[in-house]
Design a protein around this motif. Structure first.
Motif, short mmCIF file in Angstrom:
data_model
loop_
_atom_site.label_atom_id
_atom_site.label_comp_id
_atom_site.label_asym_id
_atom_site.label_seq_id
_atom_site.Cartn_x
_atom_site.Cartn_y
_atom_site.Cartn_z
N ASN A 1 10.92 10.17 3.88
CA ASN A 1 11.56 8.90 4.04
C ASN A 1 10.59 8.00 4.42
N VAL A 2 10.20 6.93 4.07
CA VAL A 2 9.37 6.33 4.78
C VAL A 2 9.25 4.95 4.47
N ILE A 3 9.25 3.74 5.33
CA ILE A 3 9.12 2.50 5.32
C ILE A 3 7.29 2.14 5.14
N ASP B 1 10.53 8.93 8.51
CA ASP B 1 9.83 10.45 9.21
C ASP B 1 8.21 9.70 9.51
N GLY B 2 8.09 7.97 8.74
CA GLY B 2 6.85 7.40 9.10
C GLY B 2 6.35 5.70 8.84
N ILE B 3 5.30 5.19 9.12
CA ILE B 3 5.59 3.45 8.76
C ILE B 3 4.49 3.40 8.11
N PRO C 1 5.13 8.78 12.97
CA PRO C 1 3.83 8.12 12.85
C PRO C 1 3.26 7.53 12.31
N VAL C 2 2.67 6.58 12.53
CA VAL C 2 2.07 5.00 11.75
C VAL C 2 0.81 5.02 11.17
N ARG D 1 -0.66 13.84 6.45
CA ARG D 1 -0.74 14.88 7.45
C ARG D 1 -0.47 14.13 9.10
N ALA D 2 0.11 12.68 9.43
CA ALA D 2 0.08 12.57 10.61
C ALA D 2 1.65 13.40 10.97
#
Length: 368
Positions: free
Chosen positions: A63-65, A119-121, A144-145, A320-321
């Motif tokens: 889930n990413v934003i 999970d990431g931005i 991670p961003v 990768r992050a």
């Protein structure tokens, strides 16, 4: 309205912690030869993949934003489209948050994203300096961003696993050199920039440096016009420039195509009638810029960014992050679009979409 001379630009850059690079005096003929070679290189077809060939397999749904400073801006809308396409390919869920062009919403939007524990931005068009506390909070939560135009330089940046963009200095050099070549070293140049935007200032800083190397060119003025104010102020700015410089003003070099959008309106064209300075942009490669170049209307060149491809890279960097790996280190090279090569690499659809097979290459990395 504010016309900035070269000396005033230096003072303005000093306040921002930037500087004008020293320029070397060069033989005029040799300088033109080098300029032509650089332009020819920037216009070469980009049909060979030069990005990563190894990376992290995608093993589960994430889930990413994506937070955009203004997702109605054509560039950011295209970036969001690229991230969405890549996320669908990866099987990830993507949520977007739009700050609607209001810098005061950046921190609040980021805090809202953090509260959802993604999970990431991805941040698009948001300067890392404006969200330092929020980036620190993300690091504390191990979220991670990655960013797009969140820092002037591509690669890892303060609080970012990776920042994705074309090197603004390289794009600016190419735009400036096109101006020199097209005018045969006889141009009288006005530069448009936005001192509130570090990315734009990195471009105008470099444009100034290149123009000062041309012994027979004239740098008339650097116009500091924030894009947020440009629609209202551009008519008066153009009228003042025409009154001040007249026929001496032969070229405009802008940090963004958006300035040239405003110079191509009927009212602006009337103001410029009889003057008609050539226009070149050091970014972004908007649909309108392609149309102007093709129609030979005001604009002769742009240094576009491959937004769709950058969207795929943003998702790859985030993958990768999340996996605890290093950034890819990939940086796409600047590409110059003029009337002579506008039909290639997505030009028929009025955008820059390299024919280098990037979608297939990323799929090879991600899929089992």
């Amino acid at each position: 309205m504010k016309i900035t001379t070269f000396s005033r630009l230096a003072a303005m850059l000093a306040v921002l912690g930037l500087s004008i690079p020293a320029f070397a005096e060069d033989d005029a003929t040799l300088f033109m030869s080098r300029a032509n070679a650089r332009i020819a290189k920037a216009m070469r077809f980009q049909n060979r993949w030069d990005g990563p060939t190894t990376g992290v397999k995608i093993s589960q749904k994430r889930n990413v934003i994506l937070i955009g400073s203004d997702l109605h801006d054509p560039s950011q809308s295209s970036i969001a489209s690229g991230v969405k396409e890549a996320a669908q390919t990866a099987g990830w869920n993507l949520m977007t948050i739009d700050c609607w062009g209001s810098t005061s919403r950046h921190a609040e939007a980021f805090s809202r994203a953090l509260a959802l524990n993604p999970d990431g931005i991805v941040v698009a068009g948001i300067d890392t300096a404006a969200i330092g506390k929020e980036l620190a909070a993300a690091a504390k939560k191990k979220i991670p961003v990655v960013g797009w135009h969140a820092s002037p330089k591509p690669g890892p940046a303060a609080g970012l696993f990776a920042n994705v963009n074309t090197d603004p200095k390289e794009a600016a050099q190419i735009a400036a050199l096109l101006g020199v070549v097209e005018s045969k070293g006889k141009s009288g140049i006005v530069i448009f920039t936005d001192s509130s935007n570090v990315y734009a200032m990195a471009k105008s800083n470099e444009i100034v440096s290149i123009i000062k190397q041309c012994q027979t060119c004239s740098l008339l003025a650097v116009e500091d016009l924030p894009l947020a104010d440009a629609p209202k102020k551009m008519p008066d700015v153009l009228a003042a420039l025409v009154k001040r410089f007249g026929k001496k003003w032969t070229q405009t070099i802008a940090s963004s195509d958006q300035y040239l959008d405003l110079m191509a309106t009927p009212a602006a064209s009337a103001t410029l009638a009889g003057n008609s300075p050539q226009a070149i942009s050091a970014g972004d490669g908007s649909e309108l810029s392609y149309r102007r170049i093709r129609d030979k209307n005001l604009q002769i060149g742009t240094v576009p960014e491959p937004f769709q491809m950058q969207g795929w890279q943003l998702l790859d960097e985030l993958n990768r992050a999340i996996a605890g790996e290093k950034p890819s280190g990939y940086e796409n090279q600047s590409y110059l679009v003029t009337a002579s090569n506008i039909s290639y690499h997505g030009g028929a659809k009025n955008n820059f979409d390299p024919d280098n097979g990037y979608r297939a290459e990323y799929k090879k990395i991600w899929m089992k």
